[in-house]
Structure formats: structure tokens, C-alpha cells
Enzyme design. Structure first.
Site, PDB file in Angstrom:
ATOM      1  CE1 TYR A   1      -4.557  -0.704   0.115  1.00  0.00           C
ATOM      2  CE2 TYR A   1      -3.456  -2.800   0.471  1.00  0.00           C
ATOM      3  CZ  TYR A   1      -4.580  -2.083   0.121  1.00  0.00           C
ATOM      4  OH  TYR A   1      -5.725  -2.737  -0.247  1.00  0.00           O
TER       5      TYR A   1
ATOM      6  N   GLY B   1      -9.776  -5.860  -4.460  1.00  0.00           N
ATOM      7  CA  GLY B   1      -8.444  -6.290  -4.893  1.00  0.00           C
ATOM      8  C   GLY B   1      -7.770  -7.187  -3.873  1.00  0.00           C
ATOM      9  CG  ASP B   2      -6.964  -5.752  -0.035  1.00  0.00           C
ATOM     10  OD1 ASP B   2      -5.739  -5.706  -0.188  1.00  0.00           O
ATOM     11  OD2 ASP B   2      -7.655  -4.755   0.201  1.00  0.00           O
ATOM     12  NE  ARG B   3     -11.510 -13.233  -0.901  1.00  0.00           N
ATOM     13  CZ  ARG B   3     -11.414 -14.117   0.054  1.00  0.00           C
ATOM     14  NH1 ARG B   3     -12.345 -14.194   0.975  1.00  0.00           N
ATOM     15  NH2 ARG B   3     -10.380 -14.925   0.133  1.00  0.00           N
TER      16      ARG B   3
END
Length: 462
Positions: free
Chosen positions: A136, A251-253
């Protein structure tokens, strides 16, 4: 393992009924405030929902935000390995009303390089089953010792990049930028059709970073997978929600699902396909805003989930329910003609499909050629089929008694012979009909012809 910049996210939700008297901006009357892990912390939380052995390596400051973040992660079973962070833990505060974000407030200041990771982190990276790097842009992935450990890891590495972050370590199995991130990472302005531009930039990024593959996430368009020397693979989601409440964390999933699949030995294309479906379902359920919502209130696609529900809904609306049945072992033009003709007789078509055990009982031990899951998936993909229900008995009588179709259809020329299901269907006033069947098309004939061709080929070689 998840390695990356964790943030403390706070969603402040309220109502807006007036404007501020000293500026033309809405006034939010707060009703709830919810803290949750963000950034790499959200990726770890999502991974922990599907795997009970998740560790997170992240940089935390010695402040209230860092302590709260560690508390939230530990509570969901994530083992936290903190690296010392100078300054303050990053926080993102979203002010929301009516399912929409009005304003985001960021805290934490400029990114800073964290301290040395403890020896336990390097040991853990060496024995991880899968590694997700969730960058990040806060500086953790620039730490030299940590980068060296990631480069030496034997587990598959999935790198979810950030335009302000560093390049992935060489040998990364898969990197997962979205289209905007990809353009910023490569400097590609994106000329030409979107797919062509995404493919061009993805191959450029893969070469620069010496990564095995690049999966470009395209929102409701799914993902485009680019690997060395191959044609790009386009993987759209099986369904797209009509209403999108919050895409934060999609996006994390996606990246977490791909990493878990690769860790379990899945090929890259299969891992990306699973990631597309998981991210789509996550967005349909409300995204980050839906994480703390009670399950019964979760936003979900407005679709009928079972054949029984479909039949009830069509019947309640005054429509005609049509059903047909069979093994559909090797789908051919004869099947398609029957299904299309059946669908034209009413407002929905439900296919009653013999299970594998049922097919073996009817056709013998060498059948079916294709398992029930594959047969059902092919049938459901046809425009003329609205639902598929698999039954395990020798006949469809039990499933017909549940569905109670208005019309039961069979393909073929039965002449004056009454179909065995006729008596049952007539009990609730249903009709039994046959539709024309294309001559010369049958699964048994197809299998026999294939065997004969194989035999002729063997004889020719001999």
C-alpha cells in the site's frame, strides 16, 4: 503469510439532512463508527476467513492506532509479526451516508522506512505455504532484509502492487495490479482498445519485474491473465451485481484468493479464475461495508438460488413452468434442439439431470463420460436453460413431485407409448409432451463412433 502495509480503517456512518451553515457541504449526523483492519490487514482478515493459519508481517507504530490494529487482527485469528514503524500508524477514516462515501480523511503522514524485521519473520517466510505481498505504498516493501527474504522464499509469491511502491522481487509467481495501477506502473497511456492496452502493459510489467504472470483486474470485467509466450486469458465473472455498494477490498479479496489457491497447488489460470469469482461475490455482498453487516442483511444479487424457488416465482407470476430430464452425458445438437423447443413452451425451463450414480444404473459402469458437475455447468450455460437440478434416483419422479411443472417435455418419437412420468404429472394438472429429436444424434452413437475411429487408427498404425 501476508506481508505488507496494514492500515487502521474507520467507517463513520450517519445520516445527512442539512447543509453546513458556513459552507455548502453536507452535515453528517453520526450513528455508528466501526474500526476494521485495512490495507494488508484487510487482506489478512479475508484470507483468515478461508484458512485458519494466517500470519501477517506489517509495520506498526507504538501508538493507539497500532495497538487497535493488532487487537482487531488477533481477534480474528491472524498471527501478527510487527516490524517497528517510526512515526504514526496510518489511518483512513471514511464518512458514509446512504451507502455512499462522502469524504475520506487520511492520517499518519508521509511513508517512512520501518526497522529490521525480527529473525522469526525470516524463518516464517522460509516455511510459508503461500505468500501474499500487499503493498500500500507505505514503505515496508522497500526494507532490504525483508525483500531478500521474499526473494529467497520457496513458496509461491503473489504481489499486489501499489504505484508508489517498489517493484516485485524477481521470481514472483503472480502480480495483480488493477488497470489504473498497471498504467501508472508502466507509464503506458493505454491507447487502443482496453483489452489490447491491458495485455500490452501487462507483458511489459512482467518483463520488467521478471514475474511469472500478471493478472490485470478489470472491475466488473473480471481479469486478464498474461503469461510468458501465451495468448492472454480473459476471465469474466460468472455474474455481475446490479447494484455496487462498496468496492473497497475487492483487490485484496482477489489477491488473497489467488495466493491461497496457488499455495494449494492450483495452476495460475485456475487460481485467477477462483480469485475473479471470490472478488465478484465479495462486491455483491457489500464489499468492505458489508463485512460487519449481519448475514441476513447482506446485499446480494437478486437471483433465484434453487430450481424450486424459480418454479415458485414463475408460477406466482402466472407463468408456465416447463421441465425436461435426461443424462446429457455428451451434449450434442440433438440435446440442444430438444432444450430449445422445450423452452419455447413456457416461461422457464428446468432440466432434471441424472446424477453419476443414476447414469451408471441406467447406462452401465462405463457411463457417464462426464461427471454431474460438468454436465450441469454446461447445461446452465445455455440461454434456453433457466435452472438445473440433479437427482440421484433411477427416475425423476421425486424431483418432479417437488417442482410440479406445468409441462413435462421429452425429446424423441414415442408414438402412442405413454411416458412413464405421465401419470404423476397429470396429478397436478400438468401436461406431458414430446418434441422432435434430430435424427442420428445420440450420446451412445457418438461414443460408439469415437471408439470405431480409435480402433481404425490403431489398426492403421499396426
Amino acid at each position: 503469510m501476508v506481508v505488507g502495509d496494514a492500515l487502521l480503517d474507520r467507517d463513520v456512518t450517519g445520516t445527512v439532512s442539512r447543509l453546513c451553515p458556513d459552507a455548502p457541504v453536507p452535515v453528517l449526523d453520526e450513528t455508528t463508527a466501526t474500526d476494521r483492519p485495512g490495507g494488508a490487514g484487510l487482506a489478512a482478515l479475508l484470507a483468515a476467513a478461508h484458512d485458519d493459519d494466517v500470519a501477517l508481517v506489517t509495520a506498526l507504530a507504538d501508538d493507539a492506532g497500532g495497538a487497535r490494529l493488532a487487537e482487531l487482527l488477533t481477534a480474528v485469528g491472524v498471527e501478527v509479526y510487527p516490524v517497528r514503524l517510526p512515526g504514526a500508524t496510518a489511518e483512513k477514516i471514511r464518512l458514509r451516508a446512504g451507502g455512499q462515501t462522502l469524504l475520506r480523511l487520511d492520517r499518519g503522514g508521509e511513508p517512512q522506512l520501518p526497522g529490521e524485521p525480527p529473525e522469526a519473520v525470516r524463518e516464517l517466510l522460509g516455511r510459508a505455504r503461500a505468500i501474499l505481498v500487499s503493498d500500500y505504498g507505505r514503505g515496508l516493501l522497500r526494507q532490504p532484509t525483508l525483500r531478500a527474504a521474499l526473494a529467497d522464499a520457496s513458496a509461491p509469491v503473489v504481489w499486489d502492487p501499489h504505484p508508489r511502491g517498489p517493484a516485485a522481487v524477481p521470481g514472483t509467481r503472480l502480480t495483480t495490479p488493477n488497470l489504473d495501477e498497471l498504467r501508472r506502473l508502466t507509464g503506458d497511456a493505454g491507447g487502443g482498445p482496453t483489452l489490447a492496452a491491458a495485455t500490452r502493459a501487462a507483458h511489459e510489467l512482467r518483463r520488467r519485474w521478471r514475474a511469472g504472470a500478471v493478472a490485470v483486474t478489470m472491475g466488473p470485467g473480471g481479469a486478464v491473465l498474461c503469461q510468458a509466450g501465451g495468448t492472454p486469458v480473459v476471465l469474466p465473472p460468472s455474474s455481475v451485481p446490479d447494484r455496487v455498494e462498496d468496492t473497497c477490498g475487492a483487490g485484496d479479496r482477489f489477491a488473497a484468493t489467488a495466493a491461497l489457491a496457488l499455495g494449494d497447488g492450483a495452476p495460475v489460470a485456475e487460481a485467477v479464475r477462483a480469485a475473479v469469482e471470490a472478488a465478484s461475490a465479495y462486491v455483491a455482498a457489500g464489499g468492505a461495508a458489508g463485512l460487519h453487516r449481519p448475514p441476513e442483511q447482506a446485499t446480494a444479487p437478486d437471483t433465484v438460488r434453487t430450481a424450486e424457488e424459480l418454479a415458485a416465482a414463475v408460477r406466482a407470476g402466472g407463468g408456465t413452468v416447463v421441465a425436461t430430464g435426461g443424462c446429457f452425458d455428451i451434449l450434442h445438437a440433438g440435446h440442444l434442439a430438444t432444450l430449445q423447443a422445450a423452452r419455447r413452451l413456457g416461461d422457464c425451463l428446468i432440466v432434471c439431470l441424472n446424477s453419476d450414480r443414476s447414469v451408471r444404473g441406467l447406462k452401465g459402469p462405463d457411463r457417464p463420460v462426464n461427471p454431474a458437475d460438468d454436465r450441469a455447468r454446461l447445461l446452465a450455460a445455455l440461454d434456453c436453460v433457466d435452472a438445473v437440478v440433479v437427482f440421484d434416483e433411477p427416475t425423476p419422479h421425486q424431483v418432479l413431485a417437488r417442482l410440479r411443472p406445468d409441462v413435462w417435455v421429452k425429446g424423441g418419437d414415442y408414438g402412442d407409448v405413454e411416458l412413464p412420468e405421465a401419470e404423476l404429472v397429470h396429478r397436478w394438472g400438468g401436461r406431458v409432451v414430446t418434441v422432435p429429436y434430430l435424427a442420428g444424434r445420440s450420446t451412445t452413437g457418438t461414443i460408439s463412433a469415437a471408439r470405431q475411429r480409435g480402433l481404425h487408427l490403431v489398426e492403421g498404425v499396426v
